[in-house]
Design an enzyme around this catalytic site. Sequence first.
Site, PDB file in Angstrom:
ATOM      1  CB  ILE A 137       7.886  -4.084  -2.784  1.00  0.00           C
ATOM      2  CG1 ILE A 137       9.357  -4.346  -2.442  1.00  0.00           C
ATOM      3  CG2 ILE A 137       7.747  -3.745  -4.244  1.00  0.00           C
ATOM      4  CD1 ILE A 137      10.005  -5.422  -3.292  1.00  0.00           C
ATOM      5  CG  ASP A 138       3.383  -4.578   0.900  1.00  0.00           C
ATOM      6  OD1 ASP A 138       3.425  -3.337   0.988  1.00  0.00           O
ATOM      7  OD2 ASP A 138       2.395  -5.210   0.481  1.00  0.00           O
ATOM      8  CE  LYS A 139       9.264  -7.579   8.630  1.00  0.00           C
ATOM      9  NZ  LYS A 139       8.852  -7.572  10.064  1.00  0.00           N
ATOM     10  NE  ARG A 236      -0.363  -8.336   1.195  1.00  0.00           N
ATOM     11  CZ  ARG A 236       0.113  -7.887   2.355  1.00  0.00           C
ATOM     12  NH1 ARG A 236       0.964  -6.860   2.372  1.00  0.00           N
ATOM     13  NH2 ARG A 236      -0.251  -8.463   3.490  1.00  0.00           N
TER      14      ARG A 236
END
Length: 321
Positions: A137-139, A236
């Site tokens: 998953i993204d930062k 997103r």
Amino acid sequence: MSENIHINTKIPLEMRGQRLDRALAQLYPEYSRARWQQWIREGLLKINGHTAKPKAKLLGAEEIELRAETIVEVPWVGQNIPLNIVYEDEYLIIVNKPAGLVVHPGAGQPDHTLVNALLHYAPELEHLPRAGIIHRIDKETTGLLVVARQLSAHTVLVQQLQQRAFLREYLALVRGVLIAGGTVDAPIGRHPRQRVKMAVVNGGRNAITHYRVAEHFRFHSLLQVKLETGRTHQIRVHMTHLGHPLVGDPVYGGRYQVLPDCPQVLQDNLKNFKRQALHAAKLGLKHPKTGEMQQWQAPLPDDMQDLLVQLQADRDEFSHI
């Protein structure tokens, strides 16, 4: 560290009829076929000045141009970084990742990542691909992800992911009021002009996102989102495509829009929420040893929870007017 790759070449006539990706892997064996496929899908390779698909059939004599960047791998080392472990056994680890923690080391973040934390906690992971991490998953996204602890478990879990057998449910706070849930079925690829972004594009990779409304506010909606596919920045990008970007998203959210009749304190808190309001709340999979379906949940992080409380108070106050 990273390396810039510039290739200009012409396909030999004797390669007529071959797949593009297979031919390039033969011409430049220092890069794997999978790497060529990735570059082609991302639009970094041009054939006669145009993008193509990896399976495109060659006629021979095509002009090939590649402008790409690849990470030069350095050894990953363990680092004593706190981990929030939701579950573990001898086959897997379920981690609740905080905001701000990068999953894998890369050109912009060589260490102090989740991988470094895992290698310190479970050194045996150094023998597994990507230290056993099955998906990422993204930062700035929080929540659950699974790490395999054995090669046999890694193989089973990767197969489940490829077969879309994982349950991955997110909570997303988006701008605007959605009346009902739905499905976004729109292909995602590299943005044609801004290469650091992804976008809904013709010829992109298949991407499907299901969502339903969990709670309404005056100017926002809290969504329960389920991934059927797992493309980069999928939620997103798809929410922005719908016209409802995630609160705080620094890449896809656009400039902050002042809300009418909104208390200044709430206005300031929304404006200062500097990460995408996205949380991987639920994860389900079949245990790689027993085959039993298991699920885990992670509560909302404090910053999202605090923002929801403020949005609820704002809604309730204005509901009587």
